[in-house]
Design a protein around this motif. Structure first.
Motif, PDB file in Angstrom:
ATOM      1  N   LYS A  83     -12.426-118.128  55.415  1.00  0.00           N
ATOM      2  CA  LYS A  83     -11.677-116.889  55.561  1.00  0.00           C
ATOM      3  C   LYS A  83     -10.655-116.794  54.720  1.00  0.00           C
ATOM      4  CE  LYS A  83      -9.570-115.417  59.116  1.00  0.00           C
ATOM      5  NZ  LYS A  83      -9.255-114.992  60.379  1.00  0.00           N
ATOM      6  N   GLU A  84      -9.799-117.876  54.769  1.00  0.00           N
ATOM      7  CA  GLU A  84      -8.651-117.974  54.077  1.00  0.00           C
ATOM      8  C   GLU A  84      -8.785-118.182  52.532  1.00  0.00           C
ATOM      9  OE1 GLU A  84      -6.601-121.566  55.393  1.00  0.00           O
ATOM     10  OE2 GLU A  84      -6.494-120.731  57.673  1.00  0.00           O
ATOM     11  N   PHE A  85      -9.938-118.731  52.117  1.00  0.00           N
ATOM     12  CA  PHE A  85     -10.133-118.897  50.646  1.00  0.00           C
ATOM     13  C   PHE A  85     -10.775-117.430  50.118  1.00  0.00           C
ATOM     14  CE2 PHE A  85     -13.842-119.177  48.020  1.00  0.00           C
ATOM     15  CZ  PHE A  85     -13.545-119.619  46.748  1.00  0.00           C
ATOM     16  N   LEU A  86     -11.473-116.933  50.838  1.00  0.00           N
ATOM     17  CA  LEU A  86     -11.726-115.538  50.483  1.00  0.00           C
ATOM     18  C   LEU A  86     -10.533-114.595  50.483  1.00  0.00           C
ATOM     19  CD1 LEU A  86     -14.093-113.633  49.753  1.00  0.00           C
ATOM     20  CD2 LEU A  86     -14.689-113.355  52.174  1.00  0.00           C
ATOM     21  N   SER A  87      -9.683-114.571  51.323  1.00  0.00           N
ATOM     22  CA  SER A  87      -8.806-113.952  51.350  1.00  0.00           C
ATOM     23  C   SER A  87      -7.690-114.072  50.059  1.00  0.00           C
ATOM     24  CB  SER A  87      -7.832-114.143  52.665  1.00  0.00           C
ATOM     25  OG  SER A  87      -6.449-113.345  52.594  1.00  0.00           O
ATOM     26  N   ARG A  88      -7.485-115.428  49.501  1.00  0.00           N
ATOM     27  CA  ARG A  88      -6.991-115.537  48.385  1.00  0.00           C
ATOM     28  C   ARG A  88      -7.825-115.152  47.152  1.00  0.00           C
ATOM     29  NH1 ARG A  88      -6.445-120.742  50.795  1.00  0.00           N
ATOM     30  NH2 ARG A  88      -8.227-121.587  49.502  1.00  0.00           N
ATOM     31  N   VAL A  89      -9.142-115.279  47.238  1.00  0.00           N
ATOM     32  CA  VAL A  89      -9.900-114.722  46.107  1.00  0.00           C
ATOM     33  C   VAL A  89      -9.702-113.066  46.133  1.00  0.00           C
ATOM     34  CG1 VAL A  89     -12.179-113.903  45.603  1.00  0.00           C
ATOM     35  CG2 VAL A  89     -11.789-116.439  46.156  1.00  0.00           C
ATOM     36  N   VAL A  90      -9.601-112.471  47.157  1.00  0.00           N
ATOM     37  CA  VAL A  90      -9.452-111.011  47.240  1.00  0.00           C
ATOM     38  C   VAL A  90      -7.902-110.523  46.535  1.00  0.00           C
ATOM     39  CG1 VAL A  90      -8.966-108.772  48.646  1.00  0.00           C
ATOM     40  CG2 VAL A  90     -11.117-110.470  49.149  1.00  0.00           C
ATOM     41  N   ASP A  91      -7.121-111.470  47.146  1.00  0.00           N
ATOM     42  CA  ASP A  91      -5.689-111.136  46.573  1.00  0.00           C
ATOM     43  C   ASP A  91      -5.659-111.290  44.885  1.00  0.00           C
ATOM     44  OD1 ASP A  91      -4.663-110.572  49.137  1.00  0.00           O
ATOM     45  OD2 ASP A  91      -3.927-112.606  49.275  1.00  0.00           O
ATOM     46  N   GLU A  92      -6.457-112.205  44.376  1.00  0.00           N
ATOM     47  CA  GLU A  92      -6.427-112.514  42.912  1.00  0.00           C
ATOM     48  C   GLU A  92      -7.271-111.372  42.133  1.00  0.00           C
ATOM     49  OE1 GLU A  92      -8.166-116.369  42.666  1.00  0.00           O
ATOM     50  OE2 GLU A  92      -6.393-117.379  43.485  1.00  0.00           O
ATOM     51  N   GLN A  93      -8.165-111.023  42.784  1.00  0.00           N
ATOM     52  CA  GLN A  93      -9.228-109.821  42.294  1.00  0.00           C
ATOM     53  C   GLN A  93      -8.223-108.639  42.151  1.00  0.00           C
ATOM     54  OE1 GLN A  93     -12.521-110.074  44.826  1.00  0.00           O
ATOM     55  NE2 GLN A  93     -13.725-111.040  43.202  1.00  0.00           N
ATOM     56  N   ALA A  94      -7.523-108.296  43.287  1.00  0.00           N
ATOM     57  CA  ALA A  94      -6.485-107.255  43.555  1.00  0.00           C
ATOM     58  C   ALA A  94      -5.618-107.003  42.164  1.00  0.00           C
ATOM     59  CB  ALA A  94      -5.684-106.989  44.626  1.00  0.00           C
ATOM     60  N   SER A  95      -5.177-108.583  41.800  1.00  0.00           N
ATOM     61  CA  SER A  95      -3.991-108.576  40.768  1.00  0.00           C
ATOM     62  C   SER A  95      -4.880-108.234  39.409  1.00  0.00           C
ATOM     63  CB  SER A  95      -3.603-109.954  40.721  1.00  0.00           C
ATOM     64  OG  SER A  95      -2.772-110.168  39.720  1.00  0.00           O
ATOM     65  N   ILE A  96      -6.170-108.828  39.405  1.00  0.00           N
ATOM     66  CA  ILE A  96      -6.695-108.524  38.029  1.00  0.00           C
ATOM     67  C   ILE A  96      -7.300-107.041  37.998  1.00  0.00           C
ATOM     68  CG2 ILE A  96      -9.142-109.121  36.932  1.00  0.00           C
ATOM     69  CD1 ILE A  96      -8.951-111.876  38.213  1.00  0.00           C
ATOM     70  N   HIS A  97      -7.597-106.626  38.886  1.00  0.00           N
ATOM     71  CA  HIS A  97      -8.095-105.077  38.994  1.00  0.00           C
ATOM     72  C   HIS A  97      -6.790-104.431  38.526  1.00  0.00           C
ATOM     73  CE1 HIS A  97      -8.658-101.283  40.893  1.00  0.00           C
ATOM     74  NE2 HIS A  97      -9.953-101.494  40.618  1.00  0.00           N
TER      75      HIS A  97
END
Length: 229
Positions: A83-97
């Protein structure tokens, strides 16, 4: 009148093969079928390759091993660490988006300015091939960035939903649970396995490899090896 004993009724019941269409022989690349054979007067189930006869596994043993590994994989993808890993992925994707969105706006603005400058020429054009080169290049760039933007948005939104489901799961269950339970209906167990198994490969009579996939996140999975004496 024919008498049906308990033994006869049980013998005539169909045998459910949990791993049907999921196992492939690594040697000949054929799907391994489930079969009923008679051993010491008792019918049992086996998974056996039609081409490589030595590749054969007892139905109950193999199915139980696959279920055990599947439950471990479920625990991994439902764990707080994931869950922590996925949360970091979502944050990174938000930045790229956001960066793609800004780039998209810049290209749109440049294309709009270019069209405004060449408006007189554009009004006289009869064929698309006559468009100014600058307009054509900006249009191609816009399409490329739009495609990247939409793909990233889809993945980002999907991961956000998965993260919401994980948060909800952890609110309801503080400790790890066994997703696949032996009391479940066989058809439901098969559906759960198909959700997370990309393929099962019979490497030899002593080894089976399971390739797992995340049910929602593309490119995320794992591999487990089952060894038989």
């Amino acid at each position: 009148m024919q008498q049906y004993t308990r033994e006869r009724i049980e013998e005539e019941e169909p045998m459910f093969f949990l791993l049907k269409d999921l196992i492939e022989c690594f040697e000949c690349e054929q799907i391994i079928k489930g079969k009923k054979i008679k051993r010491l007067g008792v019918k049992i189930g086996v998974y056996q390759c039609d081409n490589c006869n030595s590749v054969k596994y007892g139905k109950e043993i193999l199915e139980q091993e696959v279920i055990n590994q599947a439950n471990k994989f479920f625990n991994d993808i439902l764990s707080p660490m994931f869950k922590e890993f996925l949360s970091r992925v979502v944050d990174e994707q938000a930045s790229i988006h956001k960066k793609l969105e800004q780039e998209l706006d810049r290209v749109k603005a440049r294309l709009k300015n270019e069209i405004a400058q060449d408006l007189d020429i554009l009004l006289e054009i009869e064929d698309v091939s006559d468009l100014p080169e600058a307009v054509v290049k900006l249009d191609q760039e816009l399409k490329k960035i739009t495609g990247s933007y939409n793909r990233m948005k889809d993945k980002w939104f999907e991961n956000i939903e998965t993260l919401k489901e994980l948060n909800s799961f952890h609110d309801d269950f503080q400790e790890s649970i066994q997703i696949i339970d032996e009391e479940m209906e066989e058809t439901l167990i098969k559906e759960l396995l198909e959700d997370i198994i990309q393929g099962i490969y019979a490497m030899s009579k002593n080894e089976v490899q399971i390739i797992f996939k995340h049910p929602h996140i593309e490119g995320m999975g794992g591999k487990e090896i089952i060894e038989f004496a």
